[in-house]
Design a protein around this motif. Structure first.
Motif, PDB file in Angstrom:
ATOM      1  N   ALA A  51       0.833  -1.212   0.000  1.00 47.27           N
ATOM      2  CA  ALA A  51       0.000   0.000   0.000  1.00 47.27           C
ATOM      3  C   ALA A  51       0.861   1.253   0.000  1.00 47.27           C
ATOM      4  CB  ALA A  51      -0.927  -0.013   1.220  1.00 47.27           C
ATOM      5  N   TYR A  52       1.956   1.247   0.763  1.00 51.06           N
ATOM      6  CA  TYR A  52       2.837   2.420   0.807  1.00 51.06           C
ATOM      7  C   TYR A  52       3.504   2.653  -0.551  1.00 51.06           C
ATOM      8  CZ  TYR A  52       2.553   3.146   5.857  1.00 51.06           C
ATOM      9  OH  TYR A  52       2.118   3.443   7.122  1.00 51.06           O
ATOM     10  N   ILE A  53       3.937   1.571  -1.192  1.00 55.29           N
ATOM     11  CA  ILE A  53       4.556   1.693  -2.520  1.00 55.29           C
ATOM     12  C   ILE A  53       3.549   2.241  -3.524  1.00 55.29           C
ATOM     13  CG2 ILE A  53       5.541   0.400  -4.457  1.00 55.29           C
ATOM     14  CD1 ILE A  53       6.754  -1.512  -2.333  1.00 55.29           C
ATOM     15  N   LEU A  54       2.334   1.709  -3.475  1.00 53.19           N
ATOM     16  CA  LEU A  54       1.283   2.168  -4.382  1.00 53.19           C
ATOM     17  C   LEU A  54       0.964   3.643  -4.146  1.00 53.19           C
ATOM     18  CD1 LEU A  54      -0.727   1.207  -6.570  1.00 53.19           C
ATOM     19  CD2 LEU A  54      -2.355   0.742  -4.733  1.00 53.19           C
ATOM     20  N   LEU A  55       0.905   4.048  -2.876  1.00 51.41           N
ATOM     21  CA  LEU A  55       0.622   5.438  -2.536  1.00 51.41           C
ATOM     22  C   LEU A  55       1.729   6.359  -3.032  1.00 51.41           C
ATOM     23  CD1 LEU A  55      -1.366   7.303  -1.074  1.00 51.41           C
ATOM     24  CD2 LEU A  55      -0.073   6.905   1.028  1.00 51.41           C
ATOM     25  N   LEU A  56       2.981   5.914  -2.906  1.00 49.15           N
ATOM     26  CA  LEU A  56       4.113   6.718  -3.373  1.00 49.15           C
ATOM     27  C   LEU A  56       4.071   6.881  -4.888  1.00 49.15           C
ATOM     28  CD1 LEU A  56       6.730   8.207  -2.734  1.00 49.15           C
ATOM     29  CD2 LEU A  56       7.943   6.015  -2.908  1.00 49.15           C
ATOM     30  N   VAL A  57       3.782   5.786  -5.600  1.00 47.19           N
ATOM     31  CA  VAL A  57       3.653   5.858  -7.062  1.00 47.19           C
ATOM     32  C   VAL A  57       2.534   6.819  -7.443  1.00 47.19           C
ATOM     33  CG1 VAL A  57       3.034   4.544  -9.144  1.00 47.19           C
ATOM     34  CG2 VAL A  57       4.610   3.562  -7.460  1.00 47.19           C
ATOM     35  N   GLY A  58       1.416   6.739  -6.710  1.00 44.37           N
ATOM     36  CA  GLY A  58       0.295   7.633  -6.966  1.00 44.37           C
ATOM     37  C   GLY A  58       0.660   9.092  -6.762  1.00 44.37           C
ATOM     38  N   GLN A  59       1.457   9.379  -5.719  1.00 44.25           N
ATOM     39  CA  GLN A  59       1.891  10.749  -5.443  1.00 44.25           C
ATOM     40  C   GLN A  59       2.814  11.274  -6.550  1.00 44.25           C
ATOM     41  OE1 GLN A  59       1.214  12.965  -2.439  1.00 44.25           O
ATOM     42  NE2 GLN A  59      -0.495  11.606  -2.825  1.00 44.25           N
ATOM     43  N   VAL A  60       3.689  10.392  -7.052  1.00 36.58           N
ATOM     44  CA  VAL A  60       4.596  10.785  -8.131  1.00 36.58           C
ATOM     45  C   VAL A  60       3.803  11.123  -9.394  1.00 36.58           C
ATOM     46  CG1 VAL A  60       6.413   9.984  -9.691  1.00 36.58           C
ATOM     47  CG2 VAL A  60       6.575   9.503  -7.248  1.00 36.58           C
ATOM     48  N   ILE A  61       2.844  10.254  -9.744  1.00 33.63           N
ATOM     49  CA  ILE A  61       2.027  10.502 -10.936  1.00 33.63           C
ATOM     50  C   ILE A  61       1.148  11.731 -10.726  1.00 33.63           C
ATOM     51  CG2 ILE A  61       0.202   9.550 -12.426  1.00 33.63           C
ATOM     52  CD1 ILE A  61       1.400   6.786 -11.896  1.00 33.63           C
ATOM     53  N   TYR A  62       0.642  11.901  -9.512  1.00 31.56           N
ATOM     54  CA  TYR A  62      -0.161  13.084  -9.180  1.00 31.56           C
ATOM     55  C   TYR A  62       0.620  14.373  -9.420  1.00 31.56           C
ATOM     56  CZ  TYR A  62      -3.335  16.073  -6.463  1.00 31.56           C
ATOM     57  OH  TYR A  62      -4.202  17.051  -6.068  1.00 31.56           O
ATOM     58  N   SER A  63       1.930  14.326  -9.178  1.00 31.49           N
ATOM     59  CA  SER A  63       2.746  15.530  -9.326  1.00 31.49           C
ATOM     60  C   SER A  63       2.789  16.020 -10.777  1.00 31.49           C
ATOM     61  CB  SER A  63       4.176  15.278  -8.818  1.00 31.49           C
ATOM     62  OG  SER A  63       4.853  14.342  -9.645  1.00 31.49           O
ATOM     63  N   GLY A  71      -5.304  15.388 -19.075  1.00 27.85           N
ATOM     64  CA  GLY A  71      -4.050  15.012 -18.411  1.00 27.85           C
ATOM     65  C   GLY A  71      -4.183  15.077 -16.904  1.00 27.85           C
ATOM     66  N   ILE A  72      -4.838  16.136 -16.424  1.00 27.40           N
ATOM     67  CA  ILE A  72      -5.071  16.286 -14.983  1.00 27.40           C
ATOM     68  C   ILE A  72      -6.035  15.217 -14.480  1.00 27.40           C
ATOM     69  CG2 ILE A  72      -6.103  17.801 -13.243  1.00 27.40           C
ATOM     70  CD1 ILE A  72      -4.955  20.155 -14.795  1.00 27.40           C
ATOM     71  N   ILE A  73      -7.047  14.882 -15.282  1.00 25.97           N
ATOM     72  CA  ILE A  73      -8.010  13.845 -14.881  1.00 25.97           C
ATOM     73  C   ILE A  73      -7.295  12.525 -14.640  1.00 25.97           C
ATOM     74  CG2 ILE A  73      -9.877  12.382 -15.734  1.00 25.97           C
ATOM     75  CD1 ILE A  73     -11.074  14.875 -17.035  1.00 25.97           C
ATOM     76  N   VAL A  74      -6.414  12.139 -15.569  1.00 24.11           N
ATOM     77  CA  VAL A  74      -5.718  10.858 -15.450  1.00 24.11           C
ATOM     78  C   VAL A  74      -4.738  10.879 -14.281  1.00 24.11           C
ATOM     79  CG1 VAL A  74      -4.112   9.271 -16.586  1.00 24.11           C
ATOM     80  CG2 VAL A  74      -5.981  10.284 -17.891  1.00 24.11           C
ATOM     81  N   CYS A  75      -3.883  11.921 -14.220  1.00 27.35           N
ATOM     82  CA  CYS A  75      -2.827  11.966 -13.204  1.00 27.35           C
ATOM     83  C   CYS A  75      -3.365  12.235 -11.804  1.00 27.35           C
ATOM     84  CB  CYS A  75      -1.807  13.049 -13.562  1.00 27.35           C
ATOM     85  SG  CYS A  75      -0.876  12.719 -15.060  1.00 27.35           S
ATOM     86  N   SER A  76      -4.327  13.149 -11.728  1.00 27.22           N
ATOM     87  CA  SER A  76      -4.784  13.608 -10.416  1.00 27.22           C
ATOM     88  C   SER A  76      -6.039  12.898  -9.944  1.00 27.22           C
ATOM     89  CB  SER A  76      -5.037  15.123 -10.475  1.00 27.22           C
ATOM     90  OG  SER A  76      -5.510  15.594  -9.252  1.00 27.22           O
ATOM     91  N   GLN A  77      -7.091  12.964 -10.743  1.00 23.66           N
ATOM     92  CA  GLN A  77      -8.388  12.470 -10.299  1.00 23.66           C
ATOM     93  C   GLN A  77      -8.444  10.945 -10.224  1.00 23.66           C
ATOM     94  OE1 GLN A  77     -10.325  14.645  -9.232  1.00 23.66           O
ATOM     95  NE2 GLN A  77     -12.202  13.514  -8.779  1.00 23.66           N
TER      96      GLN A  77
END
Length: 283
Positions: A8-20, A215-221
């Motif tokens: 879960a932590y790895i997935l969350l970190l990947v999500g934060q990177v893509i969110y950026s 792009g924002i929808i995919v990365c952020s939302q």
């Protein structure tokens, strides 16, 4: 159990990177900030409806309240933070908006009876210091600082904290896709009102404007908030709020790897202290 938490932590970190990466699309957009947030929510709604449609049929009024209330405070957070950028420096806006941990931790203990790890406070302080160093080293624009702008950024942090707690509670009762869809639906009416009041009416007419929105929808939302909501059932609210401080670190690393931005000594120190604080907080 420990393996699942690490996953879960790895997935969350990947999500934060893509969110950026959503910040890159936002900078390229010709739409005003609140308007961009509105179309982000509006256009993502049908995409989120497809996986959530079946589960929506079994929700009761309490479930709908949790979802729509969370979306309402999400909309307030977006609107306050984007407005704060016009009245204070980017450093202050980022720093004050990232202080939601100070509200989420005591409220999660009060509302959800979560236990605080032994070294959480020490790790949290170390992580906040790291985030402060990182944010200050990562912003070179002076901007104009006013107490009104700082106040808006601080209110944005409070709004995000309330959204987070509603979403966290909803995840104990519903799937990730349902929470995402419900929060998105609840954010559209207030965002429309804020858009009219702050930006006026404008449409993404060009292909580049539409490109930025999607792009924002995919990365952020979808990926950013999707991974956050998924992990809400696997990581405590305390640790999630602390882990959200990694957002500036993810932005710094992404900028260095893909956009030739400088990774200064100060940024490295901030990232090191931030990571050390998160590791210490779990002891």
């Amino acid at each position: 159990m420990r393996h699942l938490k690490a996953h879960a932590y790895i997935l969350l970190l990947v999500g934060q990177v893509i969110y950026s990466f959503s910040g890159v699309f936002a900078r390229q957009s010709s739409l005003p900030p609140v308007t961009l947030c509105f179309y982000r929510m509006l256009f993502s709604l049908p995409l989120l409806l497809v996986p959530a449609k079946k589960a929506l049929k079994v929700l009761d009024l309490h479930d709908f309240f949790l979802l729509l209330a969370g979306g309402f405070f999400m909309a307030i957070d977006f609107s306050l933070w984007t407005t704060a950028l016009s009245h204070t420096t980017l450093v202050n806006a980022n720093l004050l908006a990232n202080l939601n941990i100070l509200l989420i931790v005591p409220l999660s203990k009060l509302l959800f009876h979560e236990k605080t790890p032994k070294f959480f406070i020490y790790g949290g302080i170390l992580a906040i210091v790291g985030a402060v160093i990182l944010i200050n080293c990562g912003n070179t624009s002076d901007g104009v600082r006013t107490l009104w702008g700082d106040f808006l950024a601080l209110c944005s942090s409070v709004s995000y904290s309330i959204y987070f707690l509603f979403a966290y509670k909803a995840r104990t009762r519903m799937d990730t896709t349902v929470v995402l869809f419900g929060n998105t639906l609840g954010s559209i009416p207030p965002l429309f009102f804020f858009m009219l009041f702050l930006d006026g009416v404008s449409f993404p007419r060009s292909s580049s404007a539409l490109y930025s929105v999607f792009g924002i929808i995919v990365c952020s939302q979808i990926i950013g908030l999707g991974t956050l909501n998924y992990c809400m059932k696997r990581i405590s609210a305390n640790m999630l709020s602390l882990f959200l401080l990694t957002a500036p670190a993810a932005s710094a690393i992404t900028g260095w790897l893909f956009f030739s931005e400088q990774l200064t000594f100060g940024k490295v120190v901030g990232i090191f202290l931030l990571g050390s604080g998160i590791l210490l907080a779990q002891k």
